[in-house]
Design an enzyme around this catalytic site. Structure first.
Site, mmCIF file in Angstrom:
data_model
loop_
_atom_site.group_PDB
_atom_site.id
_atom_site.type_symbol
_atom_site.label_atom_id
_atom_site.label_comp_id
_atom_site.label_asym_id
_atom_site.label_seq_id
_atom_site.Cartn_x
_atom_site.Cartn_y
_atom_site.Cartn_z
ATOM 1 N N HIS A 97 0.856 -1.201 0.000
ATOM 2 C CA HIS A 97 0.000 0.000 0.000
ATOM 3 C C HIS A 97 0.889 1.246 0.000
ATOM 4 O O HIS A 97 1.961 1.237 0.598
ATOM 5 C CB HIS A 97 -0.915 -0.022 1.226
ATOM 6 C CG HIS A 97 -1.978 1.025 1.166
ATOM 7 N ND1 HIS A 97 -1.734 2.338 1.486
ATOM 8 C CD2 HIS A 97 -3.283 0.962 0.782
ATOM 9 C CE1 HIS A 97 -2.852 3.033 1.314
ATOM 10 N NE2 HIS A 97 -3.798 2.226 0.889
ATOM 11 N N GLU A 167 -3.874 2.319 -7.168
ATOM 12 C CA GLU A 167 -4.340 3.356 -6.250
ATOM 13 C C GLU A 167 -3.439 4.582 -6.374
ATOM 14 O O GLU A 167 -2.354 4.630 -5.765
ATOM 15 C CB GLU A 167 -4.245 2.876 -4.805
ATOM 16 C CG GLU A 167 -5.195 1.781 -4.421
ATOM 17 C CD GLU A 167 -5.435 1.815 -2.922
ATOM 18 O OE1 GLU A 167 -6.578 1.975 -2.521
ATOM 19 O OE2 GLU A 167 -4.466 1.711 -2.156
HETATM 20 P P1 PGA Z 1 -9.874 5.868 0.619
HETATM 21 O O1 PGA Z 1 -8.615 4.917 0.849
HETATM 22 O O2 PGA Z 1 -10.966 5.023 0.016
HETATM 23 O O3 PGA Z 1 -10.234 6.379 1.976
HETATM 24 O O4 PGA Z 1 -9.450 6.955 -0.336
HETATM 25 C C1 PGA Z 1 -8.294 3.927 -0.099
HETATM 26 C C2 PGA Z 1 -7.045 3.168 0.301
HETATM 27 O O5 PGA Z 1 -6.087 3.768 0.807
HETATM 28 O O6 PGA Z 1 -6.973 1.926 0.107
#
Ligand code: PGA
Length: 255
Positions: A97, A167
């Site tokens: 992540h 992401e």
């Molecule tokens: P968020 O976070 O949906 O609050 O933007 C997503 C993540 O970090 O996996």
């Protein structure tokens, strides 16, 4: 949307105490009463996994972890191995992540080792990639993200053994999301990376989008090409919000 059952994974981050098990219990109860077309999962802090795994028994809600150590065991004070997570009831684990890459200096190589350790213990890793705001404004997002994906994916994996999550770091927690064509372009490029790396099985990997996913935007995102699901932070903390995402997908796919 990609073929197959969409995968919607909640990421609780450093949130959740014993009292919050009730939220997962509510999600599991709703799914037992009315199954979703999406495969749902909640990835939670290691301290909660055993309790959450007990709470979801009899439903198809998957419990996962948010990180794993690549080592099998030994003198690694404070770390948690894949076998320990599996033993506690986890079936999935997020690796790489952006908050770990940035806050803990995790490299692509380390992320690949974590993913491999997860698969060896029967956990499905969700390998996260994504560019920063600075990388994006330099016009280098595609290169950065494809390189992360190529180097963070262990060679030789089966397509169903893991998922990839795109992401963009700037979209996390910000209520900003990329334009639909930007998501499609990135996911198409990631598909090519996976096929180049794994051959045919690369075509079967689910590629999730993450970053400010909510009920209000999930319908549009899930309709995009090569999008096989979502990784959801804030909107996974409350059963009501998470279920709203799942039911939006159900409505979109039955109408
Ligand atoms: P968020 O976070 O949906 O609050 O933007 C997503 C993540 O970090 O996996």
């Amino acid at each position: 949307m990609s073929a197959g059952r969409p995968l919607i994974v909640g990421n609780w981050k450093m949130n959740g105490l014993g009292a919050d098990v009730a939220e997962v219990r509510k999600i599991a109860a709703a799914l037992r009463a009315e199954p979703s077309r999406a495969q749902a999962a909640i990835c939670a802090p290691a301290t909660l996994i055993e309790r959450l795994a007990r709470a979801v028994k009899g439903s198809d809600l998957i419990i996962g972890a948010e990180d794993v150590d690549p080592e099998a065991g030994g003198p690694f004070t404070g770390d948690v191995s894949a076998a320990m997570l599996a033993d506690a009831g986890a079936r999935m684990v997020i690796v790489g992540h952006s908050e770990r890459r940035r806050g803990h200096g995790e490299t692509n190589d380390l992320v690949a080792r974590k993913a491999l350790a997860a698969v060896r213990s029967g956990l499905q890793p969700i390998i996260c990639v994504g560019e920063t705001e600075a990388e994006r404004s330099r016009g280098g997002a595609l290169d950065v993200v494809c390189r992360q994906a190529a180097e963070s994916t262990p060679a030789g994996l089966a397509g169903e053994a893991f998922s990839l999550a795109y992401e963009p770091a700037w979209a996390i927690g910000s209520d900003q999301i990329p334009e639909p064509d930007e998501i499609e372009e990135m996911h198409a490029a990631l598909r090519e990376v996976l096929v180049a790396k794994l051959g045919r099985p690369g075509g079967d990997v689910q590629i999730l989008y993450g970053g400010s996913v909510a009920a209000a935007n999930v319908g549009g995102i899930m309709n995009l090409r090569h999008v096989g699901g979502g990784l959801v932070g804030r909107a996974s903390l409350k059963a009501m919000d998470f279920l709203a995402i799942l039911r939006t997908i159900d409505r979109a796919t039955t109408s």
